[in-house]
Scaffold this motif. Structure first.
Motif, PDB file in Angstrom:
ATOM      1  N   GLY A 100       1.398  -1.152  -0.079  1.00  0.00           N
ATOM      2  CA  GLY A 100       0.390  -0.089   0.216  1.00  0.00           C
ATOM      3  C   GLY A 100       0.978   1.185   0.194  1.00  0.00           C
ATOM      4  O   GLY A 100       2.025   1.190   0.666  1.00  0.00           O
ATOM      5  N   ASP A 101       0.158   1.934  -0.374  1.00  0.00           N
ATOM      6  CA  ASP A 101       1.376   3.031  -0.299  1.00  0.00           C
ATOM      7  C   ASP A 101       0.461   4.550  -0.159  1.00  0.00           C
ATOM      8  O   ASP A 101      -0.831   4.992  -1.152  1.00  0.00           O
ATOM      9  CB  ASP A 101       1.372   3.829  -1.836  1.00  0.00           C
ATOM     10  N   MET A 102       0.838   5.624   0.383  1.00  0.00           N
ATOM     11  CA  MET A 102      -0.123   6.688   0.696  1.00  0.00           C
ATOM     12  C   MET A 102      -0.453   7.372  -0.181  1.00  0.00           C
ATOM     13  O   MET A 102      -1.571   8.222  -0.383  1.00  0.00           O
ATOM     14  CB  MET A 102       0.361   7.491   1.753  1.00  0.00           C
ATOM     15  N   TYR A 103       0.589   7.940  -1.561  1.00  0.00           N
ATOM     16  CA  TYR A 103       0.219   8.574  -2.367  1.00  0.00           C
ATOM     17  C   TYR A 103      -0.817   7.938  -3.406  1.00  0.00           C
ATOM     18  O   TYR A 103      -1.048   8.662  -4.771  1.00  0.00           O
ATOM     19  CB  TYR A 103       1.384   8.760  -3.139  1.00  0.00           C
ATOM     20  N   ASP A 104      -0.929   6.714  -3.460  1.00  0.00           N
ATOM     21  CA  ASP A 104      -1.581   5.825  -3.621  1.00  0.00           C
ATOM     22  C   ASP A 104      -3.202   5.940  -3.610  1.00  0.00           C
ATOM     23  O   ASP A 104      -4.401   6.521  -4.180  1.00  0.00           O
ATOM     24  CB  ASP A 104      -1.678   4.267  -4.271  1.00  0.00           C
ATOM     25  N   VAL A 105      -3.579   6.464  -1.865  1.00  0.00           N
ATOM     26  CA  VAL A 105      -4.525   6.200  -1.432  1.00  0.00           C
ATOM     27  C   VAL A 105      -4.640   8.518  -2.002  1.00  0.00           C
ATOM     28  O   VAL A 105      -6.037   8.368  -2.427  1.00  0.00           O
ATOM     29  CB  VAL A 105      -4.004   6.367  -0.163  1.00  0.00           C
ATOM     30  N   TRP A 106      -4.321   8.871  -1.813  1.00  0.00           N
ATOM     31  CA  TRP A 106      -4.643  10.606  -2.483  1.00  0.00           C
ATOM     32  C   TRP A 106      -4.472  10.504  -3.549  1.00  0.00           C
ATOM     33  O   TRP A 106      -5.805  10.965  -4.180  1.00  0.00           O
ATOM     34  CB  TRP A 106      -2.917  11.724  -2.049  1.00  0.00           C
ATOM     35  N   ALA A 107      -3.912   9.931  -4.918  1.00  0.00           N
ATOM     36  CA  ALA A 107      -4.658   9.779  -6.252  1.00  0.00           C
ATOM     37  C   ALA A 107      -5.744   9.049  -6.218  1.00  0.00           C
ATOM     38  O   ALA A 107      -6.679   9.820  -7.771  1.00  0.00           O
ATOM     39  CB  ALA A 107      -3.296   8.776  -7.186  1.00  0.00           C
ATOM     40  N   ASN A 108      -6.231   7.889  -5.743  1.00  0.00           N
ATOM     41  CA  ASN A 108      -7.393   7.766  -6.038  1.00  0.00           C
ATOM     42  C   ASN A 108      -8.436   8.956  -5.335  1.00  0.00           C
ATOM     43  O   ASN A 108      -9.281   8.564  -6.047  1.00  0.00           O
ATOM     44  CB  ASN A 108      -7.665   6.406  -4.763  1.00  0.00           C
ATOM     45  N   CYS A 109      -7.830   9.380  -3.873  1.00  0.00           N
ATOM     46  CA  CYS A 109      -9.004  10.150  -3.729  1.00  0.00           C
ATOM     47  C   CYS A 109      -9.304  11.654  -4.375  1.00  0.00           C
ATOM     48  O   CYS A 109     -10.360  11.988  -4.875  1.00  0.00           O
ATOM     49  CB  CYS A 109      -8.650  10.721  -1.492  1.00  0.00           C
ATOM     50  N   LEU A 110      -7.735  11.678  -4.874  1.00  0.00           N
ATOM     51  CA  LEU A 110      -8.117  13.054  -6.286  1.00  0.00           C
ATOM     52  C   LEU A 110      -8.481  12.720  -7.458  1.00  0.00           C
ATOM     53  O   LEU A 110      -9.977  13.348  -7.551  1.00  0.00           O
ATOM     54  CB  LEU A 110      -6.791  13.886  -6.319  1.00  0.00           C
ATOM     55  N   GLY A 111      -8.466  11.616  -7.656  1.00  0.00           N
ATOM     56  CA  GLY A 111      -9.525  10.981  -9.051  1.00  0.00           C
ATOM     57  C   GLY A 111     -10.876  10.956  -9.099  1.00  0.00           C
ATOM     58  O   GLY A 111     -11.724  11.537  -9.889  1.00  0.00           O
ATOM     59  N   ALA A 112     -11.421  11.003  -7.572  1.00  0.00           N
ATOM     60  CA  ALA A 112     -12.942  10.638  -7.275  1.00  0.00           C
ATOM     61  C   ALA A 112     -13.386  11.953  -7.164  1.00  0.00           C
ATOM     62  O   ALA A 112     -14.697  12.103  -7.433  1.00  0.00           O
ATOM     63  CB  ALA A 112     -13.205  10.028  -5.911  1.00  0.00           C
ATOM     64  N   LEU A 113     -12.830  12.307  -6.496  1.00  0.00           N
ATOM     65  CA  LEU A 113     -13.074  13.832  -6.076  1.00  0.00           C
ATOM     66  C   LEU A 113     -13.424  14.948  -7.610  1.00  0.00           C
ATOM     67  O   LEU A 113     -14.924  15.681  -7.823  1.00  0.00           O
ATOM     68  CB  LEU A 113     -12.028  14.738  -4.945  1.00  0.00           C
ATOM     69  N   ILE A 114     -12.416  14.869  -8.059  1.00  0.00           N
ATOM     70  CA  ILE A 114     -11.923  15.451  -9.710  1.00  0.00           C
ATOM     71  C   ILE A 114     -13.719  15.152 -10.484  1.00  0.00           C
ATOM     72  O   ILE A 114     -14.598  15.552 -11.285  1.00  0.00           O
ATOM     73  CB  ILE A 114     -11.119  15.497  -9.961  1.00  0.00           C
ATOM     74  N   GLY A 115     -13.822  13.866 -10.012  1.00  0.00           N
ATOM     75  CA  GLY A 115     -14.690  13.098 -10.771  1.00  0.00           C
ATOM     76  C   GLY A 115     -16.172  13.437 -10.718  1.00  0.00           C
ATOM     77  O   GLY A 115     -16.714  13.858 -11.115  1.00  0.00           O
ATOM     78  N   VAL A 116     -16.349  13.810  -9.402  1.00  0.00           N
ATOM     79  CA  VAL A 116     -17.683  13.598  -8.230  1.00  0.00           C
ATOM     80  C   VAL A 116     -17.643  15.615  -8.914  1.00  0.00           C
ATOM     81  O   VAL A 116     -18.656  16.256  -9.492  1.00  0.00           O
ATOM     82  CB  VAL A 116     -17.774  13.758  -7.155  1.00  0.00           C
ATOM     83  N   LEU A 117     -16.358  15.989  -8.378  1.00  0.00           N
ATOM     84  CA  LEU A 117     -17.304  17.565  -9.077  1.00  0.00           C
ATOM     85  C   LEU A 117     -17.294  18.328 -10.837  1.00  0.00           C
ATOM     86  O   LEU A 117     -17.904  19.201 -10.805  1.00  0.00           O
ATOM     87  CB  LEU A 117     -15.171  18.301  -8.683  1.00  0.00           C
ATOM     88  N   LEU A 118     -16.620  16.960 -11.394  1.00  0.00           N
ATOM     89  CA  LEU A 118     -16.873  17.663 -13.057  1.00  0.00           C
ATOM     90  C   LEU A 118     -18.503  17.278 -13.052  1.00  0.00           C
ATOM     91  O   LEU A 118     -19.313  18.183 -14.111  1.00  0.00           O
ATOM     92  CB  LEU A 118     -16.311  16.588 -13.422  1.00  0.00           C
ATOM     93  N   LEU A 119     -19.369  16.178 -12.825  1.00  0.00           N
ATOM     94  CA  LEU A 119     -20.296  15.980 -12.856  1.00  0.00           C
ATOM     95  C   LEU A 119     -20.715  16.960 -11.800  1.00  0.00           C
ATOM     96  O   LEU A 119     -22.223  17.436 -12.730  1.00  0.00           O
ATOM     97  CB  LEU A 119     -20.991  14.900 -12.381  1.00  0.00           C
ATOM     98  N   LYS A 120     -20.818  17.657 -10.692  1.00  0.00           N
ATOM     99  CA  LYS A 120     -21.197  18.266 -10.186  1.00  0.00           C
ATOM    100  C   LYS A 120     -21.329  20.096 -11.318  1.00  0.00           C
ATOM    101  O   LYS A 120     -22.439  20.502 -11.363  1.00  0.00           O
ATOM    102  CB  LYS A 120     -20.623  19.522  -9.027  1.00  0.00           C
ATOM    103  N   LEU A 121     -20.496  20.162 -11.707  1.00  0.00           N
ATOM    104  CA  LEU A 121     -20.112  21.953 -12.344  1.00  0.00           C
ATOM    105  C   LEU A 121     -21.157  21.631 -13.497  1.00  0.00           C
ATOM    106  O   LEU A 121     -22.511  22.068 -14.081  1.00  0.00           O
ATOM    107  CB  LEU A 121     -18.805  21.159 -13.297  1.00  0.00           C
ATOM    108  N   TRP A 122     -21.049  19.530 -14.509  1.00  0.00           N
ATOM    109  CA  TRP A 122     -21.294  19.767 -15.704  1.00  0.00           C
ATOM    110  C   TRP A 122     -23.505  19.549 -15.565  1.00  0.00           C
ATOM    111  O   TRP A 122     -23.531  20.199 -16.686  1.00  0.00           O
ATOM    112  CB  TRP A 122     -21.294  18.552 -16.305  1.00  0.00           C
ATOM    113  N   PHE A 123     -23.597  19.152 -14.396  1.00  0.00           N
ATOM    114  CA  PHE A 123     -25.627  19.342 -14.117  1.00  0.00           C
ATOM    115  C   PHE A 123     -26.071  19.971 -12.857  1.00  0.00           C
ATOM    116  O   PHE A 123     -27.213  20.238 -12.652  1.00  0.00           O
ATOM    117  CB  PHE A 123     -25.880  17.404 -14.543  1.00  0.00           C
ATOM    118  N   SER A 124     -24.631  21.433 -13.294  1.00  0.00           N
ATOM    119  CA  SER A 124     -24.732  22.022 -12.224  1.00  0.00           C
ATOM    120  C   SER A 124     -26.511  23.390 -12.108  1.00  0.00           C
ATOM    121  O   SER A 124     -26.801  24.029 -11.857  1.00  0.00           O
ATOM    122  CB  SER A 124     -23.884  23.691 -11.819  1.00  0.00           C
ATOM    123  N   GLY A 125     -26.648  23.241 -13.427  1.00  0.00           N
ATOM    124  CA  GLY A 125     -28.329  23.489 -13.990  1.00  0.00           C
ATOM    125  C   GLY A 125     -27.353  25.135 -14.555  1.00  0.00           C
ATOM    126  O   GLY A 125     -28.742  25.874 -14.747  1.00  0.00           O
TER     127      GLY A 125
END
Length: 133
Positions: A100-125
């Motif tokens: 396990g690697d803490m930097y991998d955890v950060w990359a995982n979390c950042l990928g998920a966050l950017i994915g959700v934020l992109l959807l929030k922006l895309w479908f924000s109304g």
């Protein structure tokens, strides 16, 4: 086959792919001599970026009327974060060839966050696209 099943199968298939690629041992690097710095972090980012988006679309189709847009985004984000952390813990505890690697955890979390934020922006109304129930 409805959208719920398509997104559900896509999401579960993607999670299975992440799991297998993260926990199964593969032979040494098949492309010797090709060194791309931090490529593994980009792979982690991409895995969880896609996972969070697929989770959102599955939850929208399965529970959209009950949960609402923001709750779906939050649930998808939290699932991807916890799953990414779980995979890194499993790599450290049940595999002999992975760690396990803490930097991998950060990359995982950042990928998920950017994915959700992109959807929030895309479908924000504020755009032409709307999150329809």
């Amino acid at each position: 086959m409805g959208k719920k099943w398509i997104f559900g199968l896509g999401f579960l298939g993607w999670i299975l792919l992440i799991t297998v690629l993260s926990l199964v041992h593969f032979p040494e690097d098949p492309v010797k001599g090709l060194e791309i710095p931090h490529l593994d972090k980009l792979v982690h980012f991409t895995f969880y970026f896609v996972a969070s988006i697929l989770a959102c679309f599955y939850l929208k189709e399965a529970f959209g009327k009950q949960l609402g847009f923001n709750k779906i985004l939050l649930i998808s984000l939290l699932f991807a974060w916890f799953y990414g952390i779980l995979i890194e813990v499993l790599q450290s505890t049940i595999t002999t060839n992975r760690s396990g690697d803490m930097y991998d955890v950060w990359a995982n979390c950042l990928g998920a966050l950017i994915g959700v934020l992109l959807l929030k922006l895309w479908f924000s109304g504020k755009r032409a696209y709307r999150w329809k129930h």
